[in-house]
Design a protein around this motif. Structure first.
Motif, PDB file in Angstrom:
ATOM      1  N   PHE A   1       6.875  24.280 -11.753  1.00  0.00           N
ATOM      2  CA  PHE A   1       6.369  25.045 -10.603  1.00  0.00           C
ATOM      3  C   PHE A   1       4.854  25.276 -10.653  1.00  0.00           C
ATOM      4  O   PHE A   1       4.218  25.422  -9.625  1.00  0.00           O
ATOM      5  CB  PHE A   1       7.114  26.374 -10.431  1.00  0.00           C
ATOM      6  CG  PHE A   1       7.066  27.276 -11.634  1.00  0.00           C
ATOM      7  CD1 PHE A   1       5.991  28.107 -11.834  1.00  0.00           C
ATOM      8  CD2 PHE A   1       8.108  27.304 -12.557  1.00  0.00           C
ATOM      9  CE1 PHE A   1       5.946  28.951 -12.927  1.00  0.00           C
ATOM     10  CE2 PHE A   1       8.071  28.133 -13.649  1.00  0.00           C
ATOM     11  CZ  PHE A   1       6.984  28.961 -13.840  1.00  0.00           C
TER      12      PHE A   1
ATOM     13  N   ARG B   1       2.196  22.658  -8.940  1.00  0.00           N
ATOM     14  CA  ARG B   1       2.188  22.384  -7.509  1.00  0.00           C
ATOM     15  C   ARG B   1       0.778  22.403  -6.951  1.00  0.00           C
ATOM     16  O   ARG B   1       0.439  21.700  -6.035  1.00  0.00           O
ATOM     17  CB  ARG B   1       3.041  23.413  -6.779  1.00  0.00           C
ATOM     18  CG  ARG B   1       4.439  22.894  -6.512  1.00  0.00           C
ATOM     19  CD  ARG B   1       5.204  23.893  -5.710  1.00  0.00           C
ATOM     20  NE  ARG B   1       6.431  24.234  -6.422  1.00  0.00           N
ATOM     21  CZ  ARG B   1       7.181  25.280  -6.122  1.00  0.00           C
ATOM     22  NH1 ARG B   1       6.822  26.108  -5.146  1.00  0.00           N
ATOM     23  NH2 ARG B   1       8.281  25.519  -6.793  1.00  0.00           N
ATOM     24  N   ARG B   2      -0.039  23.290  -7.520  1.00  0.00           N
ATOM     25  CA  ARG B   2      -1.427  23.358  -7.065  1.00  0.00           C
ATOM     26  C   ARG B   2      -2.351  23.291  -8.264  1.00  0.00           C
ATOM     27  O   ARG B   2      -1.992  23.733  -9.350  1.00  0.00           O
ATOM     28  CB  ARG B   2      -1.678  24.670  -6.306  1.00  0.00           C
ATOM     29  CG  ARG B   2      -1.054  24.669  -4.953  1.00  0.00           C
ATOM     30  CD  ARG B   2      -1.153  26.022  -4.324  1.00  0.00           C
ATOM     31  NE  ARG B   2      -0.407  26.031  -3.080  1.00  0.00           N
ATOM     32  CZ  ARG B   2       0.914  26.161  -2.996  1.00  0.00           C
ATOM     33  NH1 ARG B   2       1.632  26.311  -4.093  1.00  0.00           N
ATOM     34  NH2 ARG B   2       1.510  26.163  -1.841  1.00  0.00           N
TER      35      ARG B   2
ATOM     36  N   VAL C   1      -5.319  28.630  -8.468  1.00  0.00           N
ATOM     37  CA  VAL C   1      -3.907  29.034  -8.492  1.00  0.00           C
ATOM     38  C   VAL C   1      -3.260  28.592  -9.803  1.00  0.00           C
ATOM     39  O   VAL C   1      -2.588  29.371 -10.482  1.00  0.00           O
ATOM     40  CB  VAL C   1      -3.154  28.447  -7.282  1.00  0.00           C
ATOM     41  CG1 VAL C   1      -1.671  28.725  -7.402  1.00  0.00           C
ATOM     42  CG2 VAL C   1      -3.688  29.026  -5.997  1.00  0.00           C
TER      43      VAL C   1
ATOM     44  N   ILE D   1      -1.723  31.055 -12.660  1.00  0.00           N
ATOM     45  CA  ILE D   1      -0.322  30.986 -13.101  1.00  0.00           C
ATOM     46  C   ILE D   1      -0.279  30.807 -14.614  1.00  0.00           C
ATOM     47  O   ILE D   1       0.478  31.475 -15.321  1.00  0.00           O
ATOM     48  CB  ILE D   1       0.432  29.836 -12.401  1.00  0.00           C
ATOM     49  CG1 ILE D   1       0.603  30.137 -10.918  1.00  0.00           C
ATOM     50  CG2 ILE D   1       1.805  29.634 -13.029  1.00  0.00           C
ATOM     51  CD1 ILE D   1       1.434  29.124 -10.171  1.00  0.00           C
TER      52      ILE D   1
ATOM     53  N   ILE E   1       1.562  33.343 -17.136  1.00  0.00           N
ATOM     54  CA  ILE E   1       2.607  32.883 -18.055  1.00  0.00           C
ATOM     55  C   ILE E   1       2.223  33.216 -19.493  1.00  0.00           C
ATOM     56  O   ILE E   1       3.051  33.668 -20.300  1.00  0.00           O
ATOM     57  CB  ILE E   1       2.819  31.360 -17.911  1.00  0.00           C
ATOM     58  CG1 ILE E   1       3.273  31.008 -16.507  1.00  0.00           C
ATOM     59  CG2 ILE E   1       3.785  30.840 -18.961  1.00  0.00           C
ATOM     60  CD1 ILE E   1       4.718  31.186 -16.244  1.00  0.00           C
TER      61      ILE E   1
ATOM     62  N   VAL F   1       3.094  35.924 -11.073  1.00  0.00           N
ATOM     63  CA  VAL F   1       3.588  34.551 -11.158  1.00  0.00           C
ATOM     64  C   VAL F   1       4.554  34.265 -10.015  1.00  0.00           C
ATOM     65  O   VAL F   1       4.475  33.230  -9.344  1.00  0.00           O
ATOM     66  CB  VAL F   1       4.248  34.313 -12.538  1.00  0.00           C
ATOM     67  CG1 VAL F   1       4.957  32.978 -12.563  1.00  0.00           C
ATOM     68  CG2 VAL F   1       3.201  34.358 -13.630  1.00  0.00           C
TER      69      VAL F   1
ATOM     70  N   LEU G   1       2.606  33.871  -6.836  1.00  0.00           N
ATOM     71  CA  LEU G   1       1.867  32.607  -6.775  1.00  0.00           C
ATOM     72  C   LEU G   1       2.789  31.434  -6.491  1.00  0.00           C
ATOM     73  O   LEU G   1       2.408  30.465  -5.840  1.00  0.00           O
ATOM     74  CB  LEU G   1       1.132  32.367  -8.096  1.00  0.00           C
ATOM     75  CG  LEU G   1      -0.186  33.105  -8.253  1.00  0.00           C
ATOM     76  CD1 LEU G   1      -0.703  32.941  -9.659  1.00  0.00           C
ATOM     77  CD2 LEU G   1      -1.203  32.602  -7.264  1.00  0.00           C
TER      78      LEU G   1
ATOM     79  N   SER H   1      -6.592  29.880  -2.195  1.00  0.00           N
ATOM     80  CA  SER H   1      -7.864  29.620  -2.889  1.00  0.00           C
ATOM     81  C   SER H   1      -8.121  28.123  -2.933  1.00  0.00           C
ATOM     82  O   SER H   1      -7.206  27.326  -3.017  1.00  0.00           O
ATOM     83  CB  SER H   1      -7.800  30.152  -4.307  1.00  0.00           C
ATOM     84  OG  SER H   1      -6.718  29.572  -4.963  1.00  0.00           O
TER      85      SER H   1
END
Lengths: 435, 316
Positions: free
Chosen positions: A119, A122-123, A127, A131, A135, B300, B303, B316
């Motif tokens: 997941f 994805r970007r 971002v 993430i 995490i 998380v 996002l 962003s």
């Protein structure tokens, strides 16, 4: 046309041959290095092997895939924890040779990276960075709460000597551990290099540079990022496995955000644009961490200054500074640079000694006991209760900085001169091949 | 039970508003320049240290006044001579640069002020408790923090909403290029915004130093939560940052007050958890233990499902 392909093929054969020689040199250096150092040196070399594998794995993301991760120590740490548990199992009689521990750590890192990457990739960009940071915080906090796997604050430990010997090889003395780490370092570096030259690695470059265009050609950027991410997680886990064998203990400080920040520092200071960059960064940072930290308490401050200096002045890292000279080398003009560089070193050294001494004296004044006014700076005894050293080192740094202002244009001019010929010689080559 | 709720509510409000003071500057900078300033918490810490140094010489109030100004100026200089230089290399080097500044600030603070916690004290007028409810005190100082945060929030909002400068800033948040085309000096706007943003963090540092402690770890303690607020609330949205700050402030203080774990839930279903149960430590971990985790989990999840955040207009 056929003439051109023949030239290209001949060139690539030469390049391949040269590359093979480079790999051979690398292996020989790794084998020979322990012969020239002490016991302490061998420990440091082992650390460098671990740090290099980790930094190279990190750069698969940042340098080659354009993904800035603030939490890559998670995969290093998970690989390490898994390896410790494997060592414990081996000690209890499971017949697995311990030399394969890094592979197990790597597989664990790979699985974790696949789960999280499915997941998070994805970007890219901010971002992804955030993430990874979230995490990392989650895993680091869980490492303290979940005692059965992570062992809480004291971590988990094991014994590398309990397993069966591997062809008479038991990894009891440090030198055997070094060769174990060096072999894995070589294998991992070889594999990562070929990954970066494989279609998957090239596509990762493409996605880094322009994800949209890559998508237009028909590739799925997320899948390409995921492949890089999983591979990077694998090699981070391998590094964690080597670490586990060397230290026989893994704690939450190996997977928290500080550890993640450190590997980013290593990769960036070394130079993320080059394959060998992270290795150079790992060497420099490990030396700072082990050798300089023994000399001064301020080594983290110097690390920070080095890092900021790299970001501002040399965005291609230390490797970039070295690679700046390839053109001059091809022009056979490298020798012309020696004199200006020596000239430049003079004020640089003065400024360095001046500033470092001022920082050290200030820190000594704050930290040392009252009345303890004498200290050793660059082999000179200094009494900081008098005004003389303060004024002296301030003058020295000012003099050095002023000298730098004068010398830098000279150095730059001679560097330009050494490179300028390249454009000329290049165009002559082109003219020849055109005719 | 009732008193726990009241006090958690009040403490959560104080904490949430402090978070808002920090994240408002961060979100302004983030939305305008596209840079998540990882050094923001570092400036917050630097201001607490400056405020401490000024307060022992001139008194608390001068510290509160000058420390944010100095830190704001330093922030503007960092933008002018650091960030602007790195800007041309792209967003990733910018992020890395602010990470480096954060790292350096933490080392610098230890270099100048040492590694121990400083005795940065509240002024005498703000000592003591404001009211006593069910036998528990509510300190005056927390009310003072509450008031300062609210006043700053109102000033910030009215400047942004009702002045010409605010109009230009709001325009620059969404469309910096167009604002530049219209003849405004966008680099100057960036620099000033960065300075004001760090000054806001500075105010937070100067008022939080005496209660949360002035020590080298204070930046990393709060830094992560701040990013959570900005990202959860949504890029460039002050309203979103406000809601997210209060949410996270309240959730964290309430979670700390609750000492229940999953095993209690299982107990209601007549399932007894013992040390032999599979994954024993997950089931007995109490909510108060995982309280520091909750914000990151929220971030998380947000996002993954909505990268624009609660009220953000764009990704962003």
């Amino acid at each position: 046309m056929s003439h051109l392909t023949r030239i290209c093929r001949a060139e690539s054969v030469v390049r391949k041959k040269r590359l093979r020689i480079l790999w051979l040199c690398f292996a020989v250096i790794l084998l020979a290095l322990p012969l020239v150092t002490s016991n302490f040196g061998i420990t440091i070399l082992t650390q460098i092997c671990v740090a290099s594998v980790f930094a190279l794995a990190y750069n698969m993301l940042l340098g080659q895939g354009g993904m800035l991760s603030f939490g890559h120590a998670v995969y290093f740490g998970l690989g390490g924890y898994a390896s410790i548990h494997l060592m414990e199992l081996v000690g209890n009689g499971v017949p697995v040779p311990l030399v394969l521990t890094p592979l197990f750590g790597g597989l664990f890192g790979l699985i974790a990276a696949f789960l999280i990457g499915s997941f998070s990739t994805r970007r890219a960009g901010t971002v992804f960075a955030m993430i990874s940071f979230g995490i990392a915080e989650l895993v680091a906090a869980s490492a303290i709460i979940l005692v059965s796997f992570f062992g809480g604050e004291e971590g988990v430990s094991s014994d590398r000597t309990m397993g069966p010997a591997f062809f008479g090889y038991e990894m009891i003395p440090q030198i055997e551990v070094y060769y174990f780490a060096a072999v894995w370092f070589f294998l991992a570096t070889y594999a990562m290099y070929h990954f970066s030259r494989s279609p998957a690695g090239r596509l990762a470059n493409a996605v880094r540079d322009n994800a949209e265009r890559t998508q237009f050609i028909g590739y799925n950027p997320q899948k390409i990022r995921l492949v890089s991410f999983v591979a990077s997680g694998f090699f981070a886990g391998v590094a964690g496995g080597i670490f586990a064998i060397q230290y026989e203990i893994v704690t939450d400080s190996n997977l928290n955000t500080a550890a993640s920040g450190l590997v980013m520092l290593q990769a960036y200071i070394g130079g993320i644009g080059y394959f060998v960059g992270p290795v150079i960064g790992a060497i420099v940072m490990t030396l700072l961490n082990t050798v300089v930290s023994g000399v001064t308490d301020l080594w983290l401050l110097y690390t920070g200054l080095l890092f900021i200096g790299t970001v501002l002045l040399a965005p291609n890292g230390l490797t970039g500074l070295i690679m700046m000279h390839t053109d001059a080398y091809h022009n056979r003009k490298l020798a012309t640079l020696i004199k200006p560089y020596l000239l430049g070193m003079l004020p640089l050294t003065a400024a360095f000694i001046g500033v470092v001494s001022l920082l050290e004296m200030f820190s000594h004044r704050n930290e040392a006991a009252v009345g303890d006014d004498s200290m050793l700076l660059f082999y000179i005894d200094v009494d900081i209760s008098t005004w003389f050293p303060w004024v002296g080192f301030t003058l020295l740094s000012l003099l050095g900085l002023a000298g730098l202002r004068v010398v830098i244009p000279v150095v730059r001019a001679s560097w330009d001169a050494a490179n300028e010929m390249q454009i000329l010689s290049n165009s002559t080559i082109n003219n020849e091949s055109d005719s | 039970m009732f008193e726990t709720i009241i006090f958690s509510l009040l403490n959560g409000l104080v904490y949430g508003l402090l978070l808002f003071l920090l994240s408002s500057g961060l979100t302004l900078i983030f939305s305008m320049m596209g840079v998540l300033n990882l050094a923001h918490a570092g400036f917050y810490m630097l201001s607490a240290y400056f405020a401490y140094s000024i307060s022992i010489h001139l008194g608390f109030w001068y510290g509160l006044l000058f420390a944010p100004l100095i830190v704001g100026f330093i922030g503007a200089m960092v933008e002018r001579y650091g960030l602007r230089k790195v800007h041309k290399f792209g967003h990733v080097p910018e992020l890395i640069f602010t990470f480096g500044v954060a790292f350096l600030l933490e080392e610098l603070v230890q270099f100048v002020w040492g590694r121990n916690q400083l005795a940065y004290n509240k002024p005498e007028i703000l000592e003591g408790s404001l009211f006593t409810l069910f036998g528990a005190d509510f300190p005056i100082y927390k009310m003072f923090m509450l008031i300062v945060s609210v006043v700053i929030f109102i000033i910030l909002l009215s400047v942004l909403k009702y002045t010409r400068t605010g109009l230009i800033i709001r325009a620059a948040v969404g469309h910096p290029n167009v604002v530049g085309m219209l003849g405004h000096n966008v680099p100057l706007i960036f620099m000033v915004t960065f300075g004001v943003g760090t000054a806001l963090a500075g105010i937070a540092g100067a008022i939080a130093g005496p209660v949360l402690g002035t020590y080298p770890g204070m930046a990393s303690g709060l830094g992560g939560i701040m990013f959570v607020v900005v990202i959860f609330g949504g890029l460039g949205s002050l309203g979103g940052a406000f809601i997210a700050s209060l949410m996270i402030g309240l959730i964290q203080t309430f979670a700390i007050a609750i000492d229940a774990s999953l095993s209690d839930v299982f107990l209601l279903m007549d399932i007894v958890i013992t040390e032999q149960t599979f994954m024993y430590d997950i089931w007995v971990t109490s909510l108060s233990q995982v309280a520091p985790l909750i914000p990151y989990l929220m971030m998380v999840v947000m996002l993954i499902f909505r990268p624009a955040g609660l009220m953000g207009a764009r990704e962003s």
